[in-house]
Design a protein around this motif. Structure first.
Motif, mmCIF file in Angstrom:
data_model
loop_
_atom_site.group_PDB
_atom_site.id
_atom_site.type_symbol
_atom_site.label_atom_id
_atom_site.label_comp_id
_atom_site.label_asym_id
_atom_site.label_seq_id
_atom_site.Cartn_x
_atom_site.Cartn_y
_atom_site.Cartn_z
ATOM 1 N N VAL A 76 0.852 -1.190 0.000
ATOM 2 C CA VAL A 76 0.000 0.000 0.000
ATOM 3 C C VAL A 76 0.889 1.241 0.000
ATOM 4 O O VAL A 76 1.739 1.406 0.890
ATOM 5 N N ASP A 77 0.706 2.081 -0.997
ATOM 6 C CA ASP A 77 1.360 3.389 -1.004
ATOM 7 C C ASP A 77 0.545 4.284 -0.075
ATOM 8 O O ASP A 77 -0.512 4.781 -0.441
ATOM 9 N N ARG A 78 1.044 4.487 1.132
ATOM 10 C CA ARG A 78 0.282 5.200 2.147
ATOM 11 C C ARG A 78 0.262 6.702 1.907
ATOM 12 O O ARG A 78 -0.581 7.402 2.464
ATOM 13 N N GLN A 137 -6.551 8.468 6.126
ATOM 14 C CA GLN A 137 -6.626 7.057 6.468
ATOM 15 C C GLN A 137 -6.066 6.765 7.868
ATOM 16 O O GLN A 137 -6.053 5.623 8.297
ATOM 17 N N HIS A 138 -5.626 7.800 8.592
ATOM 18 C CA HIS A 138 -5.085 7.601 9.932
ATOM 19 C C HIS A 138 -5.143 8.946 10.663
ATOM 20 O O HIS A 138 -5.418 9.991 10.070
ATOM 21 N N SER A 139 -4.844 8.928 11.930
ATOM 22 C CA SER A 139 -4.959 10.134 12.753
ATOM 23 C C SER A 139 -3.727 11.023 12.691
ATOM 24 O O SER A 139 -3.794 12.203 13.036
ATOM 25 N N GLY A 140 -2.579 10.484 12.288
ATOM 26 C CA GLY A 140 -1.359 11.271 12.254
ATOM 27 C C GLY A 140 -1.308 12.211 11.071
ATOM 28 O O GLY A 140 -2.086 12.123 10.113
ATOM 29 N N ARG A 141 -0.358 13.141 11.133
ATOM 30 C CA ARG A 141 -0.203 14.111 10.051
ATOM 31 C C ARG A 141 0.381 13.464 8.811
ATOM 32 O O ARG A 141 0.021 13.798 7.686
ATOM 33 N N TYR A 142 1.339 12.547 9.026
ATOM 34 C CA TYR A 142 2.001 11.865 7.913
ATOM 35 C C TYR A 142 1.848 10.356 8.069
ATOM 36 O O TYR A 142 1.773 9.860 9.193
ATOM 37 N N PRO A 143 1.817 9.645 6.936
ATOM 38 C CA PRO A 143 1.867 10.085 5.537
ATOM 39 C C PRO A 143 0.550 10.768 5.096
ATOM 40 O O PRO A 143 -0.508 10.504 5.663
ATOM 41 N N ASP A 154 12.280 9.304 8.744
ATOM 42 C CA ASP A 154 12.456 8.373 9.859
ATOM 43 C C ASP A 154 11.109 8.128 10.537
ATOM 44 O O ASP A 154 10.427 9.077 10.950
ATOM 45 N N PRO A 155 10.670 6.868 10.668
ATOM 46 C CA PRO A 155 9.377 6.575 11.294
ATOM 47 C C PRO A 155 9.243 7.135 12.711
ATOM 48 O O PRO A 155 8.118 7.404 13.165
ATOM 49 N N VAL A 156 10.361 7.334 13.395
ATOM 50 C CA VAL A 156 10.314 7.875 14.758
ATOM 51 C C VAL A 156 9.703 9.269 14.768
ATOM 52 O O VAL A 156 9.090 9.682 15.759
ATOM 53 N N ARG A 157 9.820 9.985 13.668
ATOM 54 C CA ARG A 157 9.312 11.356 13.591
ATOM 55 C C ARG A 157 7.836 11.417 13.194
ATOM 56 O O ARG A 157 7.289 12.502 13.056
ATOM 57 N N ARG A 158 7.191 10.273 12.978
ATOM 58 C CA ARG A 158 5.783 10.258 12.594
ATOM 59 C C ARG A 158 5.069 9.078 13.254
ATOM 60 O O ARG A 158 4.287 8.367 12.606
ATOM 61 N N THR A 159 5.318 8.886 14.526
ATOM 62 C CA THR A 159 4.723 7.749 15.227
ATOM 63 C C THR A 159 3.204 7.828 15.266
ATOM 64 O O THR A 159 2.532 6.783 15.310
ATOM 65 N N ALA A 160 2.636 9.037 15.246
ATOM 66 C CA ALA A 160 1.175 9.166 15.280
ATOM 67 C C ALA A 160 0.534 8.594 14.028
ATOM 68 O O ALA A 160 -0.655 8.236 14.038
ATOM 69 N N GLY A 161 1.307 8.521 12.938
ATOM 70 C CA GLY A 161 0.779 7.973 11.691
ATOM 71 C C GLY A 161 1.152 6.527 11.475
ATOM 72 O O GLY A 161 1.100 6.038 10.340
#
Length: 254
Positions: free
Chosen positions: A120-122, A201-207, A131-138
Motif C-alpha cells: 500500500v502506497d500510504r 486514512q489515519h490520525s497522524g499528520r504523515y503520511p 524516519d518513522p520515529v518522527r511520525r509515530t502518530a501515523g
C-alpha cells in the motif's frame, strides 16, 4: 503624353493559379485538415477516458478478490481491505513532491487475514519525516481498514528511460511489485496490483494519502482548431499569391 512619360498600367487582378503551387497547397491543406480531424478523434477518446476515470474513482469500494479477478479493469477503482500494517518492512518511494515540497512516499505491506501481503502506497512525507520515529502518530497498530485506489505496478515509460531501483538501500523509484515483495521478505505477496491510499486514512499528520492524480490534460480541441486555422491560412496565402494583374495574365497567355 506631352512630357514623354509612359501611362500607368491599370486593370483588375485575376486569379490565375499555376499548377505546382496548386498541387503543393492541395497536399498541405489535406494534411492539415487530416491532423485537425485526428485531433477531434483524440478529443472524443480523451473525453471518454476522463469520464471513465471519474466514474471509477467515484464508485463504491470493491473487495480485493474482486479487484484481483481483473486487475486491469479494476485500476483506479476504490478497494477496501482490512489487515495489520507491517511498519518494520516499509519501503521508500523516492523523488515525490507535495505542493512543491520534495519528499517521498511510504509503501507499507498490509498483512491480510487470509495470509496475503498487499503493498500500500500510504502517501507522502517530507524528507524531515523520513524516519518513522518522527511520525509515530501515523503508524497505527492493530487491525485497520484501508481504502485505496487499485493501481498496477511496473514501469509505464520507455525502457531506456527506466531508472534503477536499489533494493539494498530500500530506495525505489517505481513500483516493481515482485522485487519489492522479495526485498521485504513477504510471504504470499500480491503482485498483480497495489493500493494507493486515499486521504485521511489515519490520525497522524504523515503520511498524506490521496496522492494519485487522475486529472488528464485535454487540449485536443485547441490542437484541432490550430490545424484548421493553419489550413485556412494556407488557402488564403495561395489565393493571394496566385492573383495577378489582368493585363499581366493576358500577356502571359500571349
Amino acid at each position: 503624353m506631352a512630357d514623354g512619360s509612359q501611362p500607368l498600367r491599370g486593370g483588375r487582378s485575376a486569379f490565375r493559379p499555376k499548377l505546382l503551387p496548386s498541387l503543393l497547397t492541395l497536399i498541405m491543406v489535406a494534411i492539415l485538415i487530416g491532423l485537425g480531424v485526428w485531433q477531434l478523434q483524440r478529443l472524443e477518446w480523451k473525453t471518454g477516458l476522463i469520464a471513465d476515470l471519474e466514474q471509477r474513482t467515484a464508485a463504491a469500494p470493491i473487495t480485493l478478490n474482486e479487484a484481483l479477478a481483473d486487475p486491469s479493469a479494476s485500476q483506479y477503482r476504490p478497494v477496501r481491505v482490512t489487515g495489520r500494517w507491517l511498519h518494520e518492512r516499509e519501503m521508500r518511494l523516492l523523488a515525490r513532491t507535495y505542493r512543491g515540497e520534495p519528499g517521498l512516499h511510504i509503501v507499507t505491506p498490509l498483512a491480510l487475514s487470509d495470509g496475503q501481503r498487499l503493498l500500500v502506497d500510504r502517501g507522502w512525507v517530507p524528507l524531515s519525516a523520513e524516519d518513522p520515529v518522527r511520525r509515530t502518530a501515523g503508524q497505527p497498530q492493530g487491525i485497520v481498514t484501508v481504502i485505496g485506489l487499485a493501481r498496477l505496478g511496473g514501469w509505464d515509460g520507455r525502457d531506456f528511460l527506466r531508472p534503477e531501483n536499489d533494493p539494498a538501500e530500500n530506495a525505489w523509484l517505481w513500483m516493481d511489485l515482485p522485487t519489492m515483495a522479495e526485498a521485504a521478505g513477504l510471504s504470499q505477496p500480491v503482485t498483480a496490483l497495489y493500493l494507493a491510499a486515499l486521504a485521511d486514512q489515519h490520525s497522524g499528520r504523515y503520511p498524506i494519502g490521496g496522492q494519485t492524480r487522475v486529472e488528464l490534460e485535454n487540449n485536443h480541441l485547441q490542437y484541432a482548431i490550430t490545424w484548421f486555422v493553419l489550413a485556412a491560412a494556407a488557402v488564403a496565402v495561395f489565393f493571394l499569391s496566385q492573383r495577378r494583374r489582368q493585363e499581366d495574365a493576358s500577356s502571359a497567355r500571349e
